[in-house]
Scaffold this motif. Sequence first.
Motif, short mmCIF file in Angstrom:
data_model
loop_
_atom_site.label_atom_id
_atom_site.label_comp_id
_atom_site.label_asym_id
_atom_site.label_seq_id
_atom_site.Cartn_x
_atom_site.Cartn_y
_atom_site.Cartn_z
N LEU B 57 0.85 -1.18 0.00
CA LEU B 57 0.00 0.00 0.00
C LEU B 57 0.89 1.24 0.00
O LEU B 57 0.47 2.32 -0.36
CB LEU B 57 -0.88 -0.02 1.26
N GLY B 58 2.17 1.04 0.39
CA GLY B 58 3.05 2.20 0.50
C GLY B 58 4.49 1.90 0.11
O GLY B 58 5.41 2.39 0.75
N GLN B 59 4.68 1.14 -0.94
CA GLN B 59 6.04 0.94 -1.45
C GLN B 59 6.52 2.28 -2.01
O GLN B 59 5.71 3.08 -2.51
CB GLN B 59 6.03 -0.13 -2.56
N VAL B 60 7.81 2.53 -1.88
CA VAL B 60 8.37 3.79 -2.40
C VAL B 60 9.53 3.46 -3.34
O VAL B 60 10.26 2.49 -3.12
CB VAL B 60 8.85 4.71 -1.24
N ALA B 61 9.65 4.24 -4.40
CA ALA B 61 10.76 4.07 -5.34
C ALA B 61 11.17 5.43 -5.88
O ALA B 61 10.41 6.41 -5.76
CB ALA B 61 10.34 3.14 -6.48
N HIS B 62 12.35 5.50 -6.43
CA HIS B 62 12.75 6.73 -7.12
C HIS B 62 13.43 6.38 -8.45
O HIS B 62 13.90 5.25 -8.64
CB HIS B 62 13.67 7.60 -6.24
N PHE B 63 13.48 7.37 -9.33
CA PHE B 63 14.23 7.23 -10.58
C PHE B 63 14.65 8.62 -11.06
O PHE B 63 14.07 9.63 -10.64
CB PHE B 63 13.40 6.50 -11.65
N ASP B 64 15.64 8.65 -11.90
CA ASP B 64 16.12 9.91 -12.49
C ASP B 64 15.67 9.98 -13.94
O ASP B 64 15.71 8.97 -14.66
CB ASP B 64 17.64 9.99 -12.41
N THR B 65 15.27 11.16 -14.34
CA THR B 65 14.78 11.31 -15.71
C THR B 65 15.17 12.66 -16.28
O THR B 65 15.36 13.63 -15.55
CB THR B 65 13.23 11.15 -15.75
N PHE B 66 15.31 12.72 -17.61
CA PHE B 66 15.52 13.99 -18.31
C PHE B 66 14.20 14.51 -18.89
O PHE B 66 14.17 15.52 -19.56
CB PHE B 66 16.53 13.79 -19.46
N SER B 67 13.14 13.80 -18.63
CA SER B 67 11.84 14.14 -19.20
C SER B 67 11.35 15.49 -18.70
O SER B 67 11.67 15.91 -17.59
CB SER B 67 10.83 13.05 -18.82
N SER B 68 10.55 16.16 -19.52
CA SER B 68 9.98 17.44 -19.12
C SER B 68 8.61 17.28 -18.47
O SER B 68 7.96 18.27 -18.13
CB SER B 68 9.87 18.36 -20.33
N ILE B 69 8.18 16.05 -18.30
CA ILE B 69 6.90 15.81 -17.62
C ILE B 69 7.03 16.31 -16.18
O ILE B 69 7.96 15.94 -15.48
CB ILE B 69 6.55 14.31 -17.63
N PRO B 70 6.11 17.16 -15.72
CA PRO B 70 6.19 17.61 -14.32
C PRO B 70 6.08 16.39 -13.39
O PRO B 70 5.25 15.51 -13.64
CB PRO B 70 4.97 18.53 -14.16
N PRO B 71 6.91 16.32 -12.36
CA PRO B 71 6.99 15.10 -11.55
C PRO B 71 5.64 14.66 -10.97
O PRO B 71 5.36 13.47 -10.90
CB PRO B 71 7.97 15.45 -10.43
N GLU B 72 4.79 15.64 -10.60
CA GLU B 72 3.51 15.26 -10.01
C GLU B 72 2.53 14.71 -11.05
O GLU B 72 1.52 14.12 -10.71
CB GLU B 72 2.90 16.43 -9.22
N LYS B 73 2.89 14.87 -12.35
CA LYS B 73 2.03 14.34 -13.41
C LYS B 73 2.36 12.89 -13.75
O LYS B 73 1.60 12.25 -14.50
CB LYS B 73 2.19 15.18 -14.70
N PHE B 74 3.50 12.40 -13.27
CA PHE B 74 3.84 11.00 -13.54
C PHE B 74 2.77 10.04 -12.99
O PHE B 74 2.52 9.00 -13.56
CB PHE B 74 5.22 10.65 -12.95
#
Lengths: 244, 244
Positions: B57-74
């Motif tokens: 219910l609360g797994q967390v992950a991170h990644f690095d991106t060059f994308s211009s997608i705003p992070p909260e829109k992922f």
Amino acid sequence: MRVFLKIEYDGTNYCGWQIQPNGNTVQDEIAKAIERITGEKINLVGSGRTDAGVHALGQVAHFDTFSSIPPEKFKQALNTVLPADIKIAESKRAKEDFHARYSAKKKTYIYKLYQCDHTRPLKDRYAVRIGYDLDVEKMDEGAKYLVGEKDFRCFLASDSSVKDTVRTIYFAEVKKNGEDIEVKITGNGFLYNMVRIIAGTLVKIGEGKLAPEDMKKIIASGNRDLAGTTMPPRGLLLYDVEYD
Amino acid sequence: MRVFLKIEYDGTNYCGWQIQPNGNTVQDEIAKAIERITGEKINLVGSGRTDAGVHALGQVAHFDTFSSIPPEKFKQALNTVLPADIKIAESKRAKEDFHARYSAKKKTYIYKLYQCDHTRPLKDRYAVRIGYDLDVEKMDEGAKYLVGEKDFRCFLASDSSVKDTVRTIYFAEVKKNGEDIEVKITGNGFLYNMVRIIAGTLVKIGEGKLAPEDMKKIIASGNRDLAGTTMPPRGLLLYDVEYD
């Protein structure tokens, strides 16, 4: 000897209750399990059909058997051979004139929704997501108009040919607990798709596209097109069937 | 830019979190979804592995991106391409030094049981049935011995080669609600299979095969054989991962 069964199932992987030529159904699984245990091809009579994907916590069925297995032992015996998504919660001897369908006095269905901006994988098997705010008090107000003996033709699936569309609803309530919303309805019987169409109509009230009192007008109109959409089967649960 | 993801999943159909050569995994599904959206092959770092069949219910992950997608829109973008049993509950920008695994301060797991004489099809996907009475007060008493900084070697899967087996448990509780029993444990980290073995040990206490204070002795012994069985994965839920 007539045997009474109370049945729980996760309907996700079944083509509904009723035996069909080309589908695995809950009735079929239980009839096969009884045959495996007793060696008899029995006729399993349910309280009524449930559609593909609909779940049950209190489906009831009966069958006649010549087996010497004590009726209360069928529960355990059947549960050892039934798949994990269909289980017997109770088995007992029924009177010879008991009939799972015709003796049923009341049925209760629950339709489950949840309000969230994303699908919740741990809920979505048994409930349907609504992505926007619903006014649950108005939904409950609208639900109250269902109570009574009425012609519910407006909530009948358009491809049904049933003639008598009068049913009595004893209880209808919409309740919210956190993001979870439950529509609970008890009646003496339900038309094909009736609860799912009522749930769709209540969602329209919750959205503000219909007023609570429009429920009264929709019922009076007898017009399926004025009611809401038929909500998906996975939110629907046959909660209880009551007998005298 | 570093992106933080909070993830919910039904682990039933996955070979756990971690990407594996021959298995569909949660990490793999999300990495593929990110690639589909950004065109980038990213490295998705989770807070830790979960085993095959374990839910979150609360797994967390991170990644690095060059994308211009705003992070909260992922969140929304990924949810449109992810399967129904894996969804993003939150996406936001993370600091460049944020690390889903190394920055994690606390994790909370819940192990779900239910007490019933038959399998309940509508519960059994996310909880494990116990067919006999459990003394939940004694289980809770036993759980309290877990709290503190201790060497938890006794709860380490026997095929693990991990060296440092000291962890700190901040909170451990066993609660009953009707037939449902929840074991909730918060710690700074957990050994492989630790929560499932703790759950098995608590069930032994609930059965009366072990006394609550035996928990203390088992921990002190460091002996895996004295602890209970490794309970099935489907009862386990990664409930929350906390960061500063």
